[in-house]
Design a protein around this motif. Sequence first.
Motif, PDB file in Angstrom:
ATOM      1  N   TYR A 194     -16.450 -34.738   1.910  1.00 40.66           N
ATOM      2  CA  TYR A 194     -16.954 -34.467   3.259  1.00 40.66           C
ATOM      3  C   TYR A 194     -17.043 -35.787   4.026  1.00 40.66           C
ATOM      4  N   TYR A 206      -8.518 -33.574   6.877  1.00 36.63           N
ATOM      5  CA  TYR A 206      -9.848 -32.987   6.952  1.00 36.63           C
ATOM      6  C   TYR A 206      -9.920 -31.916   8.038  1.00 36.63           C
ATOM      7  N   GLU A 207     -10.712 -30.885   7.758  1.00 36.76           N
ATOM      8  CA  GLU A 207     -10.940 -29.782   8.688  1.00 36.76           C
ATOM      9  C   GLU A 207     -12.355 -29.880   9.253  1.00 36.76           C
ATOM     10  N   LEU A 208     -12.491 -29.755  10.564  1.00 37.74           N
ATOM     11  CA  LEU A 208     -13.795 -29.825  11.208  1.00 37.74           C
ATOM     12  C   LEU A 208     -14.625 -28.596  10.859  1.00 37.74           C
ATOM     13  N   TYR A 241     -16.532 -33.255   8.735  1.00 38.85           N
ATOM     14  CA  TYR A 241     -15.219 -32.747   8.333  1.00 38.85           C
ATOM     15  C   TYR A 241     -15.207 -32.472   6.829  1.00 38.85           C
ATOM     16  N   ARG A 242     -14.487 -31.423   6.432  1.00 39.06           N
ATOM     17  CA  ARG A 242     -14.319 -31.074   5.008  1.00 39.06           C
ATOM     18  C   ARG A 242     -12.889 -31.370   4.591  1.00 39.06           C
TER      19      ARG A 242
END
Length: 498
Positions: free
Chosen positions: A306, A428-430, A490-491
Amino acid sequence: MIAVKVKWNKEEMAVEVDTSQPPSVFKSQLFSLTGVAPERQKIMGVKGGLLKDDAEWAKLGLKAGQKLTMMGTADKIPEAPTQQQTFMEDLPEEEQDTSGMSKYGAGLENLGNTCYMNSTLQCLYAVPELRTSLTSYGPSPGMGGMGGVDGNHTLTVATRNLFADLTRSAQPVPPMEFILSLRRTYPQFGQTNREGYHMQQDADECWGGIMTSLKDRLKDGPSNDPVIRKLFGLRLRSTLKSAETDEVINKEEEAEKLVCNISVEVNHLHEGIKLGLVQDREQRVEALGRDALFHGNAAISHLPPYLTIQMMRFYYKADVQQKAKILRKVTFPLLLDALDFCTPELQAELKGPRLAAKEIEDRQVGLSKKQKLGDDSSAAPAASAAAAPPSGDDVAMGDAAAAADASTSGEPAAEAPVDFAGQLTGKYELIGVLTHKGRSADSGHYVSWVKQEDGSWIQFDDDKMIPRKEEEVLTLSGGGDWHMAYMLLYRAERVPQE
């Protein structure tokens, strides 16, 4: 530092006094140990009678081992809400989840300028691995007295209990245990104004305090490593060079967030992070006998699952003696590629997982096309894939492609194939945005916007939960008086499983 003894009621505490700091700091220490707010403390045993906030230690004759006496009443532990907390399992079946929102958690009641805390907690609640780790944290000791109890422990217990309430509550949760623990552990969050009301605080400082306490107490079972380090921990490597002496300083340090600096040249998150990694600073040079300017940059040598990013929107404005806000619009992406911020060594490590992820995605797309077109066209996608030239990151993976060709041609590969499943790709995905609306960090309003497992977005505005669209989240980039992003969560994308 001078070690003294402070008697309060029947309790005697050993406390170290930092005489380079004003007495108000000493009073904050006593507040964290006893729960007696600084404005209610009467400290006797120094020259001149009662200890005043603006007194000079040098004139008070303080000595090691000196006994001081404090009088004052501790804050009471908040009473239970007049309306009994209702949990989903306690409701009749026909009343459960009538709004469909309970699957996303619950809101948090505002206990008086606590929106900074509520929005921070809702973002951290979005990390399932953190919630799971907290459920196994040890039981709380008795809360009576609170004298000498480890503040990091009590705050971790309060976080565990609050997250459990958010998971099973059918109505907004009053975070009373948590705010009491937060103010005991970090007295600055207990500041009040002249009217006696608690003041607005900075969400980033709250985020950092929670992280510090959880990092100290919450450990992974097998390795005993801090869970916060495993989930959020970055490693930054910096190289600084003096233009005057050619001296080079190499440094590696840990962090739990990146910083996006904002200037007139910054229009996008990527540019702000690059600016935030600039490490120019003055450093002592013995050969010169003075400080000299060193120039350099930091780069990420380890990425976490993260990634937290702080938008540096606040700065101290001396003429009004408060934090002012930078309103400039700085856009941020839903999908962030951190490759450009990494060291060359880490970039090389990420090449394999990125190639593996792309190959799996390509095969999944090809399979989907075959299912639509029929098995008769199955040879075409394979041929086109073989003929397509590599692009971008794939160019550096020629050896991997050669190894794959060798395995199909019957020739032995030099090494066994590496299993990249579960490894990070640097993309990364928000999943969370903490926003601030207003002109100053000491005022205004904080809310959080959190992406849920089903892909929907929910805005948590204290006790209110509001469904939002993805395009609405992208409007939080600033440029006016609307809510604007202050903290981004972000993940990491991992190599997908086939």
